[in-house]
Design an enzyme around this catalytic site. Structure first.
Site, PDB file in Angstrom:
ATOM      1  N   ARG A   1     -14.910  12.998 -26.412  1.00  0.00           N
ATOM      2  CA  ARG A   1     -13.829  13.976 -26.210  1.00  0.00           C
ATOM      3  C   ARG A   1     -12.494  13.479 -26.787  1.00  0.00           C
ATOM      4  NH1 ARG A   1     -13.215  13.591 -19.536  1.00  0.00           N
ATOM      5  NH2 ARG A   1     -11.733  11.876 -19.568  1.00  0.00           N
TER       6      ARG A   1
ATOM      7  N   THR B   1      -9.838   0.867 -18.544  1.00  0.00           N
ATOM      8  CA  THR B   1      -9.314   0.036 -17.446  1.00  0.00           C
ATOM      9  C   THR B   1     -10.468  -0.283 -16.496  1.00  0.00           C
ATOM     10  OG1 THR B   1      -8.857   1.947 -16.044  1.00  0.00           O
ATOM     11  CG2 THR B   1      -7.077   1.254 -17.527  1.00  0.00           C
ATOM     12  N   PRO B   2     -10.264  -1.199 -15.559  1.00  0.00           N
ATOM     13  CA  PRO B   2     -11.347  -1.492 -14.608  1.00  0.00           C
ATOM     14  C   PRO B   2     -11.849  -0.252 -13.869  1.00  0.00           C
ATOM     15  CG  PRO B   2      -9.679  -3.197 -14.485  1.00  0.00           C
ATOM     16  CD  PRO B   2      -9.139  -2.157 -15.425  1.00  0.00           C
ATOM     17  N   SER B   3     -10.941   0.679 -13.536  1.00  0.00           N
ATOM     18  CA  SER B   3     -11.423   1.862 -12.797  1.00  0.00           C
ATOM     19  C   SER B   3     -12.270   2.763 -13.697  1.00  0.00           C
ATOM     20  CB  SER B   3     -10.262   2.644 -12.173  1.00  0.00           C
ATOM     21  OG  SER B   3      -9.555   3.363 -13.138  1.00  0.00           O
TER      22      SER B   3
ATOM     23  N   ARG C   1     -12.935  17.019 -12.173  1.00  0.00           N
ATOM     24  CA  ARG C   1     -11.627  16.395 -11.885  1.00  0.00           C
ATOM     25  C   ARG C   1     -10.793  17.340 -11.011  1.00  0.00           C
ATOM     26  NH1 ARG C   1     -14.047  12.736 -12.810  1.00  0.00           N
ATOM     27  NH2 ARG C   1     -13.855  11.142 -14.433  1.00  0.00           N
TER      28      ARG C   1
ATOM     29  N   TYR D   1      -8.312  15.467  -8.518  1.00  0.00           N
ATOM     30  CA  TYR D   1      -7.510  14.598  -9.403  1.00  0.00           C
ATOM     31  C   TYR D   1      -6.506  15.445 -10.189  1.00  0.00           C
ATOM     32  CZ  TYR D   1      -6.402  11.033 -12.891  1.00  0.00           C
ATOM     33  OH  TYR D   1      -5.743  10.132 -13.710  1.00  0.00           O
TER      34      TYR D   1
ATOM     35  N   ARG E   1     -16.194   3.953 -13.203  1.00  0.00           N
ATOM     36  CA  ARG E   1     -16.689   5.337 -13.294  1.00  0.00           C
ATOM     37  C   ARG E   1     -17.877   5.408 -14.255  1.00  0.00           C
ATOM     38  NH1 ARG E   1     -11.288   6.101 -12.765  1.00  0.00           N
ATOM     39  NH2 ARG E   1     -10.707   6.451 -14.935  1.00  0.00           N
TER      40      ARG E   1
ATOM     41  N   LYS F   1      -2.418  15.428  -9.982  1.00  0.00           N
ATOM     42  CA  LYS F   1      -1.606  15.020 -11.139  1.00  0.00           C
ATOM     43  C   LYS F   1      -0.700  16.166 -11.596  1.00  0.00           C
ATOM     44  CE  LYS F   1      -3.030  10.731 -11.440  1.00  0.00           C
ATOM     45  NZ  LYS F   1      -2.164   9.599 -11.132  1.00  0.00           N
TER      46      LYS F   1
ATOM     47  N   ASP G   1       0.874  -1.170   0.000  1.00  0.00           N
ATOM     48  CA  ASP G   1       0.000   0.000   0.000  1.00  0.00           C
ATOM     49  C   ASP G   1       0.913   1.223   0.000  1.00  0.00           C
ATOM     50  OD1 ASP G   1      -1.650   2.124   0.582  1.00  0.00           O
ATOM     51  OD2 ASP G   1      -2.606   1.187   2.330  1.00  0.00           O
TER      52      ASP G   1
HETATM   53  P1  NAD Z   1      -7.197   0.723 -11.988  1.00  0.00           P
HETATM   54  O1  NAD Z   1      -8.213   1.191 -11.030  1.00  0.00           O
HETATM   55  O2  NAD Z   1      -7.706  -0.070 -13.131  1.00  0.00           O
HETATM   56  O3  NAD Z   1      -6.089  -0.045 -11.139  1.00  0.00           O
HETATM   57  C1  NAD Z   1      -5.624   0.550  -9.968  1.00  0.00           C
HETATM   58  C2  NAD Z   1      -4.807  -0.434  -9.171  1.00  0.00           C
HETATM   59  O4  NAD Z   1      -4.299   0.296  -8.044  1.00  0.00           O
HETATM   60  C3  NAD Z   1      -5.596  -1.608  -8.616  1.00  0.00           C
HETATM   61  O5  NAD Z   1      -4.916  -2.808  -8.910  1.00  0.00           O
HETATM   62  C4  NAD Z   1      -5.624  -1.327  -7.106  1.00  0.00           C
HETATM   63  O6  NAD Z   1      -5.650  -2.501  -6.320  1.00  0.00           O
HETATM   64  C5  NAD Z   1      -4.335  -0.545  -6.925  1.00  0.00           C
HETATM   65  N1  NAD Z   1      -4.302   0.296  -5.719  1.00  0.00           N
HETATM   66  C6  NAD Z   1      -5.317   1.014  -5.204  1.00  0.00           C
HETATM   67  N2  NAD Z   1      -4.916   1.651  -4.093  1.00  0.00           N
HETATM   68  C7  NAD Z   1      -3.601   1.338  -3.917  1.00  0.00           C
HETATM   69  C8  NAD Z   1      -2.640   1.679  -2.935  1.00  0.00           C
HETATM   70  N3  NAD Z   1      -2.950   2.483  -1.903  1.00  0.00           N
HETATM   71  N4  NAD Z   1      -1.390   1.190  -3.059  1.00  0.00           N
HETATM   72  C9  NAD Z   1      -1.069   0.363  -4.090  1.00  0.00           C
HETATM   73  N5  NAD Z   1      -1.942  -0.010  -5.035  1.00  0.00           N
HETATM   74  C10 NAD Z   1      -3.211   0.476  -4.943  1.00  0.00           C
HETATM   75  O7  NAD Z   1      -6.366   1.996 -12.466  1.00  0.00           O
HETATM   76  P2  NAD Z   1      -5.912   2.548 -13.914  1.00  0.00           P
HETATM   77  O8  NAD Z   1      -7.101   3.154 -14.553  1.00  0.00           O
HETATM   78  O9  NAD Z   1      -5.080   1.546 -14.625  1.00  0.00           O
HETATM   79  O10 NAD Z   1      -4.985   3.774 -13.425  1.00  0.00           O
HETATM   80  C11 NAD Z   1      -3.650   3.571 -13.021  1.00  0.00           C
HETATM   81  C12 NAD Z   1      -2.995   4.937 -12.934  1.00  0.00           C
HETATM   82  O11 NAD Z   1      -3.123   5.589 -14.205  1.00  0.00           O
HETATM   83  C13 NAD Z   1      -3.603   5.891 -11.907  1.00  0.00           C
HETATM   84  O12 NAD Z   1      -2.582   6.671 -11.324  1.00  0.00           O
HETATM   85  C14 NAD Z   1      -4.501   6.774 -12.759  1.00  0.00           C
HETATM   86  O13 NAD Z   1      -4.727   8.048 -12.187  1.00  0.00           O
HETATM   87  C15 NAD Z   1      -3.679   6.871 -14.021  1.00  0.00           C
HETATM   88  N6  NAD Z   1      -4.429   7.238 -15.231  1.00  0.00           N
HETATM   89  C16 NAD Z   1      -5.510   6.501 -15.624  1.00  0.00           C
HETATM   90  C17 NAD Z   1      -6.223   6.872 -16.753  1.00  0.00           C
HETATM   91  C18 NAD Z   1      -7.435   6.114 -17.215  1.00  0.00           C
HETATM   92  O14 NAD Z   1      -8.202   6.656 -18.037  1.00  0.00           O
HETATM   93  N7  NAD Z   1      -7.646   4.895 -16.771  1.00  0.00           N
HETATM   94  C19 NAD Z   1      -5.825   8.001 -17.481  1.00  0.00           C
HETATM   95  C20 NAD Z   1      -4.717   8.731 -17.059  1.00  0.00           C
HETATM   96  C21 NAD Z   1      -4.024   8.342 -15.925  1.00  0.00           C
END
Ligand code: NAD
Length: 250
Positions: free
Chosen positions: A210, A187-189, A149, A152, A193, A156, A58
């Site tokens: 967009r 991605t899953p996140s 955002r 966020y 959303r 960033k 973590d």
């Molecule tokens: P995701 O939600 O799909 O995966 C996030 C992962 O982070 C999960 O495996 C989760 O278990 C882990 N996690 C959560 N809290 C944690 C902690 N405290 N310590 C360690 N691990 C932890 O995420 P994603 O969409 O792949 O995003 C990854 C990164 O990319 C993030 O920093 C996000 O802001 C950035 N990002 C994402 C996007 C997008 O559109 N998905 C765009 C730009 C930037």
């Protein structure tokens, strides 16, 4: 192979961009230490790739970060991928939400870099090798403003500032530090959303609308840039916030 012999640690490697990055680095010959807060996700990742070590971590836990740095051999590359997307304006962001996002998105990367940089610098001085830190920023609201955002984008943008500061402090020693700024990645996140929006079908359409390229990014659109930044091919690139956004910021 572009990362042959390099030892690379990745945070938030359990799913999404972090997971794809871990697999891409393994394919390019790196010894990868994949970390995540979620042990189950790490188990599933480990079953997919040989030569990949996993550690539950973590990034909000400073003692755990320091303990991991003390037990691992020095790294050649560090990818600070962990981050959380808070949905809302300043009026939706109370102090608890602010603190959570700053702690995870900014302080997590600070903790990791502070813990692992001394070993990386010592190894570089001893072996004449190179070192690369990549911090996950974003196009959204740190580079181009988007609604809802607020914290966020704030975090960033801070990651981009931290990246430039680290790059400036250690350029002479050959340690590079860059930030990756993706557009919207499937991605899953992101799926979460979309699913939690009042109208998920419209929300997906809005995310795609967009994007000048007319589609979301896949994780495989992002990982080639990460591999480049971790590899010696980018040896003259430091302190940059590199957009991989399908043209959103044009
Ligand atoms: P995701 O939600 O799909 O995966 C996030 C992962 O982070 C999960 O495996 C989760 O278990 C882990 N996690 C959560 N809290 C944690 C902690 N405290 N310590 C360690 N691990 C932890 O995420 P994603 O969409 O792949 O995003 C990854 C990164 O990319 C993030 O920093 C996000 O802001 C950035 N990002 C994402 C996007 C997008 O559109 N998905 C765009 C730009 C930037």
């Amino acid at each position: 192979m572009r990362l042959q012999g390099k030892s690379i640690l990745i945070t938030a490697a359990g799913q999404g961009i972090g997971r794809a990055s871990a697999l891409a680095c393994v394919r390019e010959g790196a010894q990868v230490i994949a970390t995540d807060i979620d042990a189950t996700l790490l188990e599933s990742l480990a079953s997919e790739a040989q030569g990949l070590a996993t550690r539950v971590l973590d990034v909000r836990d400073g003692a755990a970060v320091a303990a991991l740095a003390a037990t691992l051999p020095a790294l050649d590359g560090l990818f600070n991928c962990a981050g959380h997307v808070h949905d809302g304006s300043i009026l939706d962001c109370d102090e608890a939400a602010w603190d959570f996002s700053v702690d995870l998105n900014v302080k997590g990367a600070y903790r990791m870099a502070r813990a692992f940089l001394p070993g990386m610098l010592e190894k570089m001085a001893r072996t004449g090798g190179s070192g690369s830190v990549v911090n996950m920023a974003s196009m959204a609201s740190s580079v181009k403003g988007f609604p809802r955002r607020f914290v966020y984008g704030t975090t960033k943008a801070a990651v981009i500032g931290m990246t430039k500061a680290i790059a400036a402090d250690f350029a002479r020693q050959g340690l590079r530090c860059n930030a990756l700024c993706p557009g919207t990645v499937d991605t899953p996140s992101l799926r979460q959303r979309i699913a939690s929006a009042a109208d998920p079908i419209q929300a997906q359409k809005d995310f795609i609308a967009r994007q000048p390229m007319g589609r979301l990014a896949t994780v495989d659109d992002i990982t080639p840039q990460l591999v480049y930044l971790l590899s010696d091919e980018s040896r003259f690139v430091t302190g940059q916030a590199i957009l991989v956004d399908g043209g959103v910021s044009i």
